[in-house]
Design a protein around this motif. Structure first.
Motif, PDB file in Angstrom:
ATOM      1  N   GLU A 249       3.297   7.532  16.854  1.00 30.36           N
ATOM      2  CA  GLU A 249       3.317   6.105  17.155  1.00 30.36           C
ATOM      3  C   GLU A 249       2.606   5.827  18.474  1.00 30.36           C
ATOM      4  O   GLU A 249       2.801   6.534  19.464  1.00 30.36           O
ATOM      5  CB  GLU A 249       4.764   5.619  17.226  1.00 30.36           C
ATOM      6  N   GLU A 379      -0.856  -4.083  13.150  1.00 31.79           N
ATOM      7  CA  GLU A 379       0.198  -4.235  12.148  1.00 31.79           C
ATOM      8  C   GLU A 379      -0.446  -4.338  10.772  1.00 31.79           C
ATOM      9  O   GLU A 379      -1.674  -4.378  10.642  1.00 31.79           O
ATOM     10  CB  GLU A 379       1.078  -5.446  12.458  1.00 31.79           C
ATOM     11  N   TRP A 381      -0.586  -6.301   6.941  1.00 36.85           N
ATOM     12  CA  TRP A 381      -0.256  -7.465   6.117  1.00 36.85           C
ATOM     13  C   TRP A 381      -0.957  -7.304   4.781  1.00 36.85           C
ATOM     14  O   TRP A 381      -2.181  -7.169   4.725  1.00 36.85           O
ATOM     15  CB  TRP A 381      -0.691  -8.753   6.804  1.00 36.85           C
ATOM     16  N   ALA A 385      -4.719  -3.497   7.716  1.00 36.17           N
ATOM     17  CA  ALA A 385      -4.406  -3.410   9.136  1.00 36.17           C
ATOM     18  C   ALA A 385      -5.172  -4.499   9.900  1.00 36.17           C
ATOM     19  O   ALA A 385      -6.338  -4.782   9.597  1.00 36.17           O
ATOM     20  CB  ALA A 385      -4.777  -2.035   9.687  1.00 36.17           C
ATOM     21  N   ARG A 387      -4.958  -6.993  13.930  1.00 36.84           N
ATOM     22  CA  ARG A 387      -4.304  -7.282  15.210  1.00 36.84           C
ATOM     23  C   ARG A 387      -4.329  -8.795  15.447  1.00 36.84           C
ATOM     24  O   ARG A 387      -5.377  -9.433  15.305  1.00 36.84           O
ATOM     25  CB  ARG A 387      -5.037  -6.611  16.377  1.00 36.84           C
ATOM     26  N   ASP A 469       8.922 -15.307  15.412  1.00 28.88           N
ATOM     27  CA  ASP A 469       8.025 -14.463  16.209  1.00 28.88           C
ATOM     28  C   ASP A 469       7.750 -15.162  17.537  1.00 28.88           C
ATOM     29  O   ASP A 469       7.087 -16.203  17.577  1.00 28.88           O
ATOM     30  CB  ASP A 469       6.724 -14.224  15.444  1.00 28.88           C
TER      31      ASP A 469
END
Length: 491
Positions: A249, A379, A381, A385, A387, A469
């Motif tokens: 990570e 991330e 969606w 991938a 940002r 968020d």
């Protein structure tokens, strides 16, 4: 595989038990007695005591161990380095890594023999760690680390190398690269990821029990976390592409380090100031953006590192007081807060030193992107991938002189891209609307770029409010490409 009653082979024992004598915490004699009390035949395992240069009770070693152990004297002063040296000099089929402040129960090796017989798919396994505490801080320390150990052993898919009590097939250990001293205790995670990436299974043998002595001293905790963080940042700064590297990570402090690039921060701030719509339509959000960028624009990462240092120092002061008069629950809570704050500061500080020394490789938004400020961590969606940028962002791109096309590829997360309301700025000057082509998957900018070899592209857009968020979200960017002498697609 031989059973505990098999004929011994002095030159090729079944197990090599590797005990580094660094960080023994006054428990190394008890550790020794635990290994001498094993129920299997003594001829089936060798004990290797790896001795660092500064081991003070060195004169007692020969008297205590007699002919029952191999003494390996090493120049290394780190227990991971000592373990690596012991492994290189071991003769056993299986390597058993432990620490000198841990001691096994008598049947541990017998259980290990049986586990390898019953579970041939296991390339190695960690044993069960039982905390031994002697003060209030050590109880909180043990609770914190035991929760992390339990998560690794029982929940996490691969983080199962526990150097307190880890046994492995020697050939697999060598195949996966072994322990690397320069990575400190982060080497355990790197090794575990390498096993997993190669399809090697690490198990968890709860029946084999070890007792682990927790020191309960804040200075030691600080030293340990710094050791881990320095190894983590060193590994990331190497930019390695090896089996398992993709599993590790990326800490948020690493992925957002360009946010403290003063030149990029000034570009984002300048774009926000020049965007008249922002002051008319979203004054409160605009002031948030100004406050966001003015610190990095003026001071780089100095303010962030200073604030993180103060948070960690405050948490340590509170924890020091609570250690004398606080409840166990309160001490445990502040222990976690202190370690989290300490890791945040240490990461920022290590990244600062690495950047100043030699620069760092980052997974940026494209091969021609030299630096990027105002982006959140990567991330996924719908399988892709990307940002999120902030409502203000800036990138430094590698260019050739003359006409270039910059393609900003986006996801349709916040609605059609033609309704986002972006404004672009190249080296501080607004890009004319006629130079921007809008497509379903992003934007193309046809630009005349300078001969310097680099240019800064910034943009502003209205903030996107995502439910639940709290981040300031702008543009969902998949990637950025720069093409010299290319024709943009038809709009």
């Amino acid at each position: 595989m031989p059973s505990p009653q098999a004929e011994p082979d002095a030159e090729h024992p079944l197990f090599s038990v590797i005990i580094p004598l660094e960080y023994h915490r006054g428990q190394w004699e008890q550790s020794w007695q635990g290994w001498m009390s094993q129920t299997i035949a003594r001829s089936l395992y060798e004990i290797i005591l790896v001795v660092p240069p500064d081991f003070s009770p060195r004169e007692n070693l020969s008297a205590l161990a007699g002919g029952e152990a191999r003494l390996e004297f090493a120049d290394s002063a780190h227990d991971i380095g000592l373990c690596a040296i012991g492994a290189a000099r071991a003769r056993g089929k299986y390597l058993f890594f432990t620490e000198s402040h841990c001691w096994p129960e008598p049947e541990v090796l017998a259980l290990c023999v049986r586990a390898f017989e019953d579970r041939p798919e296991w390339s190695g396994f960690s044993c069960k760690s039982i905390p031994v505490c002697h003060n209030r801080l050590s109880e909180a320390e043990a609770a914190m680390y035991q929760a992390d150990i339990d998560f690794g052993m029982k929940v996490h898919p691969w983080r199962k190398v526990l150097d307190q009590c880890f046994v492995t097939r020697r050939d697999v250990y060598e195949e996966c690269g072994g322990l690397r001293e320069e990575l400190g205790h982060f080497a355990e995670w790197v090794l575990a990821a390498a096993y997993h990436a190669r399809g090697r299974v690490i198990g968890y043998l709860q029946e084999a029990r070890f007792h682990h002595y927790y020191i309960g001293r804040l200075s030691d905790l600080k030293t340990f976390t710094l050791d881990f963080v320095e190894g983590e940042i060193r590994y990331l700064s190497e930019g390695r592409r090896e089996p398992g590297s993709e599993l590790l990570e990326i800490p948020v402090e690493w992925s957002r380090q360009d946010n403290f690039d003063p030149a990029l921060a000034r570009s984002a701030l300048r774009a926000l100031v020049l965007d008249g719509r922002a002051w008319l339509n979203w004054p409160q959000e605009t002031w948030r953006g100004v406050r966001r960028w003015v610190g990095p624009a003026l001071f780089g990462d100095l303010l962030a590192r200073g604030a993180a240092r103060l948070v960690a120092a405050y948490a340590r002061c509170v924890l020091t007081v609570l250690a004398r008069a606080g409840s166990p629950e309160t001490i445990a809570r502040w222990m976690k807060l202190y370690i989290a704050a300490l890791i945040d500061f240490q990461r920022l500080d290590c990244i600062h030193r690495v950047r100043n020394a030699r620069g760092v490789p980052l997974q940026r938004l494209g091969d021609q992107v030299l630096a990027q400020a105002g982006f959140n961590a990567a991330e996924i969606w719908q399988g892709r991938a990307f940002r999120w940028s902030e409502p203000e962002a800036a990138i430094r791109i590698s260019v050739r002189p003359g006409r270039n096309v910059v393609r900003v590829q986006c996801l349709n997360v916040r609605g059609p891209v033609d309704r986002i309301g972006l404004r672009f700025y190249l080296d501080g000057a607004r890009v004319a609307d006629r130079s921007i082509a809008i497509h379903e998957d992003g934007f193309e900018l046809c630009l005349e770029l300078p001969s310097s070899g680099a240019a800064t592209l910034a943009w502003t857009c209205p903030s996107f409010a995502a439910v639940g968020d709290p981040r300031r979200l702008g543009l969902p960017v998949v990637g950025i490409e720069v093409a010299s002498d290319a024709q943009p697609r038809d709009a």
